[in-house]
Design a protein around this motif. Sequence first.
Motif, PDB file in Angstrom:
ATOM      1  N   GLU A  44       2.325   1.767  -3.462  1.00 12.98           N
ATOM      2  CA  GLU A  44       1.305   2.246  -4.398  1.00 12.98           C
ATOM      3  C   GLU A  44       1.009   3.727  -4.179  1.00 12.98           C
ATOM      4  O   GLU A  44       0.861   4.478  -5.140  1.00 12.98           O
ATOM      5  CB  GLU A  44       0.026   1.418  -4.259  1.00 12.98           C
ATOM      6  CG  GLU A  44       0.152   0.025  -4.835  1.00 12.98           C
ATOM      7  CD  GLU A  44      -1.075  -0.842  -4.575  1.00 12.98           C
ATOM      8  OE1 GLU A  44      -2.122  -0.314  -4.142  1.00 12.98           O
ATOM      9  OE2 GLU A  44      -0.983  -2.057  -4.812  1.00 12.98           O
ATOM     10  N   ALA A  45       0.921   4.134  -2.940  1.00 11.52           N
ATOM     11  CA  ALA A  45       0.654   5.544  -2.641  1.00 11.52           C
ATOM     12  C   ALA A  45       1.816   6.421  -3.082  1.00 11.52           C
ATOM     13  O   ALA A  45       1.613   7.475  -3.708  1.00 11.52           O
ATOM     14  CB  ALA A  45       0.388   5.719  -1.149  1.00 11.52           C
ATOM     15  N   GLU A  89      -5.399  12.277  -3.634  1.00  9.75           N
ATOM     16  CA  GLU A  89      -6.066  11.084  -3.096  1.00  9.75           C
ATOM     17  C   GLU A  89      -5.040  10.129  -2.498  1.00  9.75           C
ATOM     18  O   GLU A  89      -5.252   9.575  -1.413  1.00  9.75           O
ATOM     19  CB  GLU A  89      -6.878  10.382  -4.179  1.00  9.75           C
ATOM     20  CG  GLU A  89      -8.165  11.079  -4.542  1.00  9.75           C
ATOM     21  CD  GLU A  89      -8.940  10.354  -5.630  1.00  9.75           C
ATOM     22  OE1 GLU A  89      -8.828   9.110  -5.743  1.00  9.75           O
ATOM     23  OE2 GLU A  89      -9.659  11.036  -6.378  1.00  9.75           O
ATOM     24  N   SER A  90      -3.945   9.919  -3.221  1.00 12.10           N
ATOM     25  CA  SER A  90      -2.874   9.063  -2.704  1.00 12.10           C
ATOM     26  C   SER A  90      -2.301   9.637  -1.420  1.00 12.10           C
ATOM     27  O   SER A  90      -2.104   8.925  -0.432  1.00 12.10           O
ATOM     28  CB  SER A  90      -1.743   8.915  -3.738  1.00 12.10           C
ATOM     29  OG  SER A  90      -2.175   8.188  -4.846  1.00 12.10           O
ATOM     30  N   GLN A  91      -2.061  10.932  -1.427  1.00 18.46           N
ATOM     31  CA  GLN A  91      -1.487  11.587  -0.258  1.00 18.46           C
ATOM     32  C   GLN A  91      -2.448  11.537   0.930  1.00 18.46           C
ATOM     33  O   GLN A  91      -2.040  11.272   2.059  1.00 18.46           O
ATOM     34  CB  GLN A  91      -1.135  13.030  -0.592  1.00 18.46           C
ATOM     35  CG  GLN A  91      -0.397  13.751   0.516  1.00 18.46           C
ATOM     36  CD  GLN A  91      -0.111  15.184   0.150  1.00 18.46           C
ATOM     37  OE1 GLN A  91      -1.004  15.902  -0.289  1.00 18.46           O
ATOM     38  NE2 GLN A  91       1.138  15.603   0.325  1.00 18.46           N
ATOM     39  N   GLU A 130       0.834  -1.209   0.000  1.00 17.64           N
ATOM     40  CA  GLU A 130       0.000   0.000   0.000  1.00 17.64           C
ATOM     41  C   GLU A 130       0.865   1.254   0.000  1.00 17.64           C
ATOM     42  O   GLU A 130       0.563   2.229  -0.697  1.00 17.64           O
ATOM     43  CB  GLU A 130      -0.920   0.027   1.224  1.00 17.64           C
ATOM     44  CG  GLU A 130      -2.056  -0.954   1.194  1.00 17.64           C
ATOM     45  CD  GLU A 130      -2.858  -0.903   2.484  1.00 17.64           C
ATOM     46  OE1 GLU A 130      -4.089  -0.976   2.397  1.00 17.64           O
ATOM     47  OE2 GLU A 130      -2.256  -0.784   3.573  1.00 17.64           O
ATOM     48  N   ASN A 131       1.913   1.213   0.783  1.00 14.95           N
ATOM     49  CA  ASN A 131       2.838   2.336   0.866  1.00 14.95           C
ATOM     50  C   ASN A 131       3.456   2.612  -0.503  1.00 14.95           C
ATOM     51  O   ASN A 131       3.492   3.761  -0.960  1.00 14.95           O
ATOM     52  CB  ASN A 131       3.915   2.043   1.906  1.00 14.95           C
ATOM     53  CG  ASN A 131       4.906   3.165   2.046  1.00 14.95           C
ATOM     54  OD1 ASN A 131       4.562   4.327   1.944  1.00 14.95           O
ATOM     55  ND2 ASN A 131       6.152   2.812   2.293  1.00 14.95           N
ATOM     56  N   GLY A 181       1.906   6.618  -6.772  1.00 10.10           N
ATOM     57  CA  GLY A 181       0.809   7.465  -7.230  1.00 10.10           C
ATOM     58  C   GLY A 181       1.186   8.932  -7.184  1.00 10.10           C
ATOM     59  O   GLY A 181       0.895   9.693  -8.118  1.00 10.10           O
ATOM     60  N   LYS A 219      -3.893   7.089   7.125  1.00 11.12           N
ATOM     61  CA  LYS A 219      -3.280   5.935   7.805  1.00 11.12           C
ATOM     62  C   LYS A 219      -2.359   6.402   8.931  1.00 11.12           C
ATOM     63  O   LYS A 219      -2.356   5.826  10.018  1.00 11.12           O
ATOM     64  CB  LYS A 219      -2.495   5.067   6.803  1.00 11.12           C
ATOM     65  CG  LYS A 219      -3.334   4.433   5.736  1.00 11.12           C
ATOM     66  CD  LYS A 219      -4.082   3.249   6.258  1.00 11.12           C
ATOM     67  CE  LYS A 219      -4.767   2.535   5.099  1.00 11.12           C
ATOM     68  NZ  LYS A 219      -5.578   1.431   5.528  1.00 11.12           N
ATOM     69  N   GLY A 230      -4.684   9.319   1.522  1.00 11.02           N
ATOM     70  CA  GLY A 230      -4.663   7.949   2.043  1.00 11.02           C
ATOM     71  C   GLY A 230      -3.493   7.729   2.982  1.00 11.02           C
ATOM     72  O   GLY A 230      -3.647   7.120   4.062  1.00 11.02           O
ATOM     73  N   MET A 231      -2.353   8.243   2.616  1.00 11.98           N
ATOM     74  CA  MET A 231      -1.161   8.116   3.453  1.00 11.98           C
ATOM     75  C   MET A 231      -1.347   8.869   4.766  1.00 11.98           C
ATOM     76  O   MET A 231      -1.018   8.362   5.843  1.00 11.98           O
ATOM     77  CB  MET A 231       0.071   8.653   2.711  1.00 11.98           C
ATOM     78  CG  MET A 231       0.460   7.843   1.495  1.00 11.98           C
ATOM     79  SD  MET A 231       1.664   8.693   0.444  1.00 11.98           S
ATOM     80  CE  MET A 231       3.131   8.577   1.427  1.00 11.98           C
TER      81      MET A 231
END
Length: 106
Positions: free
Chosen positions: A8-9, A55-57, A5-6, A12, A63, A59-60
């Motif tokens: 991918e983010a 969006e990616s940021q 996941e990390n 991205g 989390k 998500g990070m």
Amino acid sequence: MDEQENMEAVMGLIMYGGNAKSDAMEAIAAAKKGDFELADQKLKDADTSLSQAHESQTGMLTKEAQGEHMDVTLLAVHSQDHLMTAIAFKDLATEIIDLYRRLDEK
């Protein structure tokens, strides 16, 4: 956040940031030629890419706020730098295009 996941983010941020910067550069080139319709479309494309990067940021950050810390790697720092550069470049492209519009009107 697991390693996949990390990654991918982070990727991205790099990919969408790069797309936004490229679109902004193409927008400037179009405006320089007097094609303001294309310039406007490229700025919209850049905004779309920046939204995807955000969006990616987000998500990070979500989390992280939930206590799922990620390792800060050189790649993660690079991805944030890439995004911030793209944002600044798009903002500057908007101003440059505005100047080309004003010159074209005269």
